[in-house]
Design an enzyme around this catalytic site. Structure first.
Site, PDB file in Angstrom:
ATOM      1  N   ASP A  61      11.522  35.945  19.173  1.00 21.28           N
ATOM      2  CA  ASP A  61      11.716  36.174  20.603  1.00 21.28           C
ATOM      3  C   ASP A  61      12.014  37.651  20.797  1.00 21.28           C
ATOM      4  O   ASP A  61      12.655  38.281  19.952  1.00 21.28           O
ATOM      5  CB  ASP A  61      12.873  35.321  21.131  1.00 21.28           C
ATOM      6  CG  ASP A  61      12.566  33.835  21.156  1.00 21.28           C
ATOM      7  OD1 ASP A  61      11.390  33.483  21.347  1.00 21.28           O
ATOM      8  OD2 ASP A  61      13.504  33.033  21.007  1.00 21.28           O
ATOM      9  N   ASP A  88       6.745  31.076  24.895  1.00 21.79           N
ATOM     10  CA  ASP A  88       7.738  30.399  25.734  1.00 21.79           C
ATOM     11  C   ASP A  88       7.344  30.476  27.204  1.00 21.79           C
ATOM     12  O   ASP A  88       7.453  29.490  27.945  1.00 21.79           O
ATOM     13  CB  ASP A  88       9.117  31.038  25.565  1.00 21.79           C
ATOM     14  CG  ASP A  88       9.685  30.907  24.166  1.00 21.79           C
ATOM     15  OD1 ASP A  88       9.276  29.985  23.433  1.00 21.79           O
ATOM     16  OD2 ASP A  88      10.544  31.735  23.813  1.00 21.79           O
TER      17      ASP A  88
END
Length: 179
Positions: free
Chosen positions: A132, A148
């Site tokens: 991320d 995501d």
């Protein structure tokens, strides 16, 4: 030359969007890892947007850290379910929805199978970490990635389409949309 049946055109849309989402996700993660891993965050807009590398072993928002193997199998099951559902696809909006969710699921599944933080050694099978790096409102909102974002957008579209009564097979349940 005759036009492809509507179902095949929708599958073509899905087959076009999935590799775009998947490719963008892999490319951005690779670039960010090569340029930012082990470094301070890259602040793009102070207080609003920065890039910061984290390795997430859990689900969205780092929920379930330590249950990586479970999330790996859940992601694989989601991929299989979407591919099976796509056989009945006759709706363009649902083609886009499924493509977003499939592209995102494949991106994060690839991480779970092949990525882990530097210096941690190779993890056990199916226990890699999702990369991320997009951080909005630093300190106030979870760090996420392109996959995501695609999954969330696909999920929002799925809820909207279901609420409006649009079916995967291209029909519309008008009774549901009017309630």
């Amino acid at each position: 030359m005759t036009a492809a049946p509507p179902g095949r055109r929708r599958i073509a849309v899905l087959a076009t969007i999935v590799p775009i989402i998947y490719g963008l996700d892999l490319l951005t993660k690779t670039v960010v890892l090569r340029t930012l891993e082990g470094r301070d965050p890259l602040v793009l807009i102070p207080g609003l947007l920065q890039f910061r590398v984290i390795f997430n072993s859990g689900a969205a928002f780092s929920i379930g850290t330590g249950m990586t193997i479970v999330f790996t199998f859940v992601a694989a099951a989601v991929v299989i379910a979407i591919l099976r559902t796509a056989r009945h696809l006759r709706s363009l909006p649902w083609a886009v929805t499924l493509a977003l969710m499939l592209g995102g699921a494949l991106g994060n599944l690839t991480d779970r199978l092949l990525r882990w933080p530097s210096g941690f050694g190779r993890p056990s099978p199916f226990q890699g970490h999702v990369v991320d790096f997009i951080e909005t409102f630093p300190g106030h909102f979870p760090v996420f990635n392109i996959a995501d974002s695609a999954i969330v957008c696909g999920g929002i579209l799925a809820v909207f389409l279901a609420w409006r009564g649009y079916q995967i097979d291209g029909t519309r349940d008008t009774g549901r949309a009017e309630k």
